[in-house]
Design an enzyme around this catalytic site. Structure first.
Site, PDB file in Angstrom:
ATOM      1  N   HIS A 149       0.821  -1.204   0.000  1.00  0.00           N
ATOM      2  CA  HIS A 149       0.000   0.000   0.000  1.00  0.00           C
ATOM      3  C   HIS A 149       0.858   1.258   0.000  1.00  0.00           C
ATOM      4  O   HIS A 149       1.976   1.264   0.509  1.00  0.00           O
ATOM      5  CB  HIS A 149      -0.914   0.031   1.231  1.00  0.00           C
ATOM      6  CG  HIS A 149      -1.936  -1.061   1.225  1.00  0.00           C
ATOM      7  ND1 HIS A 149      -2.389  -1.650   2.377  1.00  0.00           N
ATOM      8  CD2 HIS A 149      -2.584  -1.677   0.210  1.00  0.00           C
ATOM      9  CE1 HIS A 149      -3.288  -2.573   2.076  1.00  0.00           C
ATOM     10  NE2 HIS A 149      -3.420  -2.612   0.766  1.00  0.00           N
ATOM     11  N   MET A 155      -1.052  -0.838  21.568  1.00  0.00           N
ATOM     12  CA  MET A 155      -2.451  -1.276  21.660  1.00  0.00           C
ATOM     13  C   MET A 155      -2.630  -2.266  22.808  1.00  0.00           C
ATOM     14  O   MET A 155      -3.632  -2.213  23.542  1.00  0.00           O
ATOM     15  CB  MET A 155      -2.900  -1.899  20.325  1.00  0.00           C
ATOM     16  CG  MET A 155      -3.094  -0.893  19.200  1.00  0.00           C
ATOM     17  SD  MET A 155      -3.887  -1.551  17.719  1.00  0.00           S
ATOM     18  CE  MET A 155      -2.596  -2.643  17.076  1.00  0.00           C
ATOM     19  N   GLY A 199      -5.031  -1.913  26.628  1.00  0.00           N
ATOM     20  CA  GLY A 199      -6.128  -2.803  26.986  1.00  0.00           C
ATOM     21  C   GLY A 199      -6.826  -3.430  25.805  1.00  0.00           C
ATOM     22  O   GLY A 199      -7.836  -4.128  25.969  1.00  0.00           O
ATOM     23  N   TYR A 233      -7.109  -6.181  22.918  1.00  0.00           N
ATOM     24  CA  TYR A 233      -6.661  -7.568  22.799  1.00  0.00           C
ATOM     25  C   TYR A 233      -5.772  -7.705  21.564  1.00  0.00           C
ATOM     26  O   TYR A 233      -6.242  -7.558  20.430  1.00  0.00           O
ATOM     27  CB  TYR A 233      -7.853  -8.516  22.686  1.00  0.00           C
ATOM     28  CG  TYR A 233      -8.722  -8.547  23.918  1.00  0.00           C
ATOM     29  CD1 TYR A 233      -8.402  -9.371  24.990  1.00  0.00           C
ATOM     30  CD2 TYR A 233      -9.865  -7.741  24.003  1.00  0.00           C
ATOM     31  CE1 TYR A 233      -9.205  -9.396  26.132  1.00  0.00           C
ATOM     32  CE2 TYR A 233     -10.668  -7.758  25.134  1.00  0.00           C
ATOM     33  CZ  TYR A 233     -10.332  -8.586  26.191  1.00  0.00           C
ATOM     34  OH  TYR A 233     -11.123  -8.616  27.311  1.00  0.00           O
ATOM     35  N   VAL A 234      -4.484  -7.993  21.790  1.00  0.00           N
ATOM     36  CA  VAL A 234      -3.513  -8.117  20.701  1.00  0.00           C
ATOM     37  C   VAL A 234      -2.799  -9.456  20.846  1.00  0.00           C
ATOM     38  O   VAL A 234      -2.181  -9.717  21.894  1.00  0.00           O
ATOM     39  CB  VAL A 234      -2.490  -6.961  20.722  1.00  0.00           C
ATOM     40  CG1 VAL A 234      -1.505  -7.112  19.564  1.00  0.00           C
ATOM     41  CG2 VAL A 234      -3.201  -5.610  20.657  1.00  0.00           C
ATOM     42  N   THR A 269       1.133 -13.178  17.655  1.00  0.00           N
ATOM     43  CA  THR A 269       1.365 -13.199  16.207  1.00  0.00           C
ATOM     44  C   THR A 269       0.008 -13.186  15.509  1.00  0.00           C
ATOM     45  O   THR A 269      -1.027 -13.463  16.127  1.00  0.00           O
ATOM     46  CB  THR A 269       2.129 -14.463  15.766  1.00  0.00           C
ATOM     47  OG1 THR A 269       1.313 -15.614  16.037  1.00  0.00           O
ATOM     48  CG2 THR A 269       3.459 -14.584  16.495  1.00  0.00           C
TER      49      THR A 269
END
Length: 615
Positions: free
Chosen positions: A280, A299, A303, A305-306, A309
């Site tokens: 992009h 992130m 708080g 949710y990450v 992978t």
């Protein structure tokens, strides 16, 4: 974000959304209609196609197994005028014309959302679109986007891919999870992941991969936050830009309270020593802050949710979803069976699920039911209400019912044009052909083929020329002078035998009826004023029966209340007046054929003394 009187501000699309597709992209339109059909919509989401390079026409497309007609307009103004319910546009204009078309679209207040599909829109132009959209309160999705989808409601262009992919991802019914991503390709992957780990997608938007998208992650996440039907959100960001940090701030300050599962693609970019762009235009980091690793960490700390992978995102999403189910925030609905997808004719012939394209279009009559209909009027009703031949002409030629004075005028025209004696060219040709032993059809056609600009064909020309002069505001004398300067005869003016002192009774009959019954005779009055000018020069330059019928016919179309000015002009240009002459004169030509047959007239040979021989 844009609002609407009928929709809450957070809702861009619903089951009632109607859209224009800008550009002749029939494959994408068909995909949208197939999606509509699968979702159980009763009305197609695409109201019309706007194609500025062609002429106004129609496009044949499928609605399930049946064919439907979509109008194709040349201008945005005409499309908006004809379809005021439309508030979404899918803009397939090229990168060269996307800016101009989008700016023009935003001039129409009814348009509240535009998806710009084109890649390569200049960044300066993209910024101008962004500024104008905020001024006009229009939501822009893109540029460089596949679009978006709201399962069970609406999809933009080619979003979601082929129908089998849409079924596999259960996009035909709404779920509880809304997502926003940059990548259109990755949005398909999100559709797949969400459908396998949750109750499905509620709405998905691909904002586009350019540096200056019309709307950003935070714009759509705030919409999802306000939408009570959305319970869980997914954010798929990428390396480059700082939009994810706006989301982080919104989570920290409590603007966004619903759970978000997020990931920024491009964590491998930190492994390279030099700047790397991942596809992009906006996917490269100008600082450490813009790297995917930094975004994911920020992130996670806020708080959101990450996962560790991207491969672990499905498991994390499922875990969060199941937690919401246990809390009662999400109540899974019973799964509905996927709808049948219509197949093309060649594939479905043996199964009976066919798509057979029609070769012709008919909009005036239908003989398929229990009763023949003329423009949806049953034939029995035609006789019960005594519509007569004038009423039948109004149904089959003009596609609507006209008031009784109008249908009587049509019949009057047929009576007046039925015959004008045996000496005119049409009758003479029919008589000679009949005496040569030919059949009725051949003799009739021989006479009809003489009709043209010199014989009987002046009606259309008279209607067009008088209308054009009147609409242009030319005075009668100016109109006559303009024709003289152009060395052009005025259609409908002049007679070989009749004159001002020896008027044509047929013209007097028409004028008398029209003056008595028509609501307005502006063009007839104008033509009579022109006659005053022409007869002052020569006594036989009168308004003849062709011209009188022509201008009165225009007065009828324009003032009877059944037609717009555009429609009235269109029928004149289609040749309907010459059609009236042909229909009426056919009565007389058939009469001459039958007369000669009854008299058993022999083969005709023209006398020698009527020719000038030069050799």
């Amino acid at each position: 974000m844009a609002g609407s009187v009928d929709k809450p501000s957070y809702e861009l699309f619903s089951k009632d959304t109607r859209a224009f597709v800008y550009g002749m992209q029939t494959k994408a339109v068909q995909g949208m209609l197939d999606f509509d059909y699968m979702c159980g919509r009763t009305v197609p989401s695409v109201a019309a196609i706007i194609y500025t390079f062609g002429s106004q026409s129609i496009s044949k497309l499928y609605w399930g197994t049946k064919e439907i007609l979509l109008p194709v307009y040349r201008t945005i103004e005409e499309a908006c005028t004809k379809h005021p319910e439309v508030d979404v546009v899918v803009n397939f204009a090229s990168s060269r014309s996307a800016y101009a078309s989008t700016m023009e679209l935003m001039e129409f207040p009814q348009i509240r959302c535009i998806a710009i599909i084109a890649e390569g829109v200049p960044e300066r132009r993209a910024r101008e679109i962004l500024v104008t959209s905020k001024e006009k309160n229009v939501v822009i999705i893109g540029p460089a986007t596949v679009g978006g989808i709201k399962p069970g409601c609406f999809k933009i262009g080619n979003t979601g891919g082929m129908m089998d992919n849409i079924v596999a991802s259960k996009l035909y019914r709404p779920g509880s999870v809304a997502y926003v991503s940059k990548s259109g390709g990755m949005s398909n992957e999100l559709n797949n992941i969400i459908s396998h780990t949750t109750d499905g997608v509620y709405e998905g938007i691909a904002i586009g991969g350019d540096r200056y998208p019309g709307t950003t992650f935070i714009d759509h996440l705030i919409r999802f936050e306000a939408d009570p039907a959305c319970k869980l959100m997914v954010l798929l960001g990428e390396v480059g830009g700082v939009e994810e940090y706006r989301v982080i701030e919104a989570v920290k300050n409590g603007t966004i309270k619903k759970p978000i599962v997020a990931w920024a693609i491009g964590t491998c970019s930190s492994m390279f020593k030099t700047e790397v762009q991942f596809g992009h235009a906006g996917s490269f980091a100008n600082s450490e802050l813009e790297t995917a690793v930094a975004k994911n960490q920020a992130m996670r700390e806020a708080g959101i949710y990450v996962p560790e992978t991207f491969e672990k995102l499905p498991a994390l999403l499922q875990e969060v979803y199941e937690g919401l189910v246990k809390k009662g925030v999400i109540v899974p609905q019973p799964e509905v069976a996927p709808p049948n997808i219509p197949l093309d004719y060649a594939w479905a012939k043996e199964l009976g699920l066919v798509r057979k394209p029609s070769s012709f279009i008919c909009t005036i009559s239908n003989d398929r039911g229990s009763e023949l209909t003329y423009n949806n009027v049953p034939i029995s009703k035609v006789f019960e209400e005594e519509l007569g031949i004038g009423g039948v002409i109004s149904l089959l030629w003009l596609r609507r019912r006209l008031p009784s004075y109008a249908t009587k005028f049509l019949e009057m025209v047929l009576q007046l044009t039925a015959d004008h004696g045996p000496c005119v060219s049409g009758a003479m040709n029919t008589i000679i052909t009949t005496r040569a032993g030919k059949d009725l059809i051949s003799s009739l056609v021989a006479g009809l083929l003489t009709i043209g600009t010199r014989f009987g064909g002046a009606l259309d020309g008279a209607a067009q020329e008088f209308s054009k002069a009147y609409d242009a505001g030319l005075s009668p004398r100016a109109f006559v002078d303009s024709c003289r300067k152009a060395n052009k005869l005025i259609p409908g003016i002049g007679h070989r035998i009749k004159s001002r002192n020896n008027p044509d009774l047929r013209v007097e009959l028409v004028k008398g009826y029209v003056k008595k019954n028509f609501p307005s005779t502006k063009l007839l009055d104008y033509a009579l004023a022109v006659e005053n000018v022409t007869t002052s020069k020569k006594d036989n330059l009168i308004l003849n029966v062709d011209g009188c019928i022509a201008v009165c016919f225009v007065d009828l179309l324009r003032n009877c209340g059944a037609f717009t000015l555009e429609e009235a002009n269109e029928y004149i240009n289609l040749g309907i007046l010459n059609g009236m002459f042909v229909l009426g004169r056919s009565i007389g030509l058939i009469g001459h054929h039958l007369d000669q047959k009854r008299l058993r007239a022999p083969l005709y040979r023209h006398p020698w003394d009527d020719f000038l021989y030069l050799s």
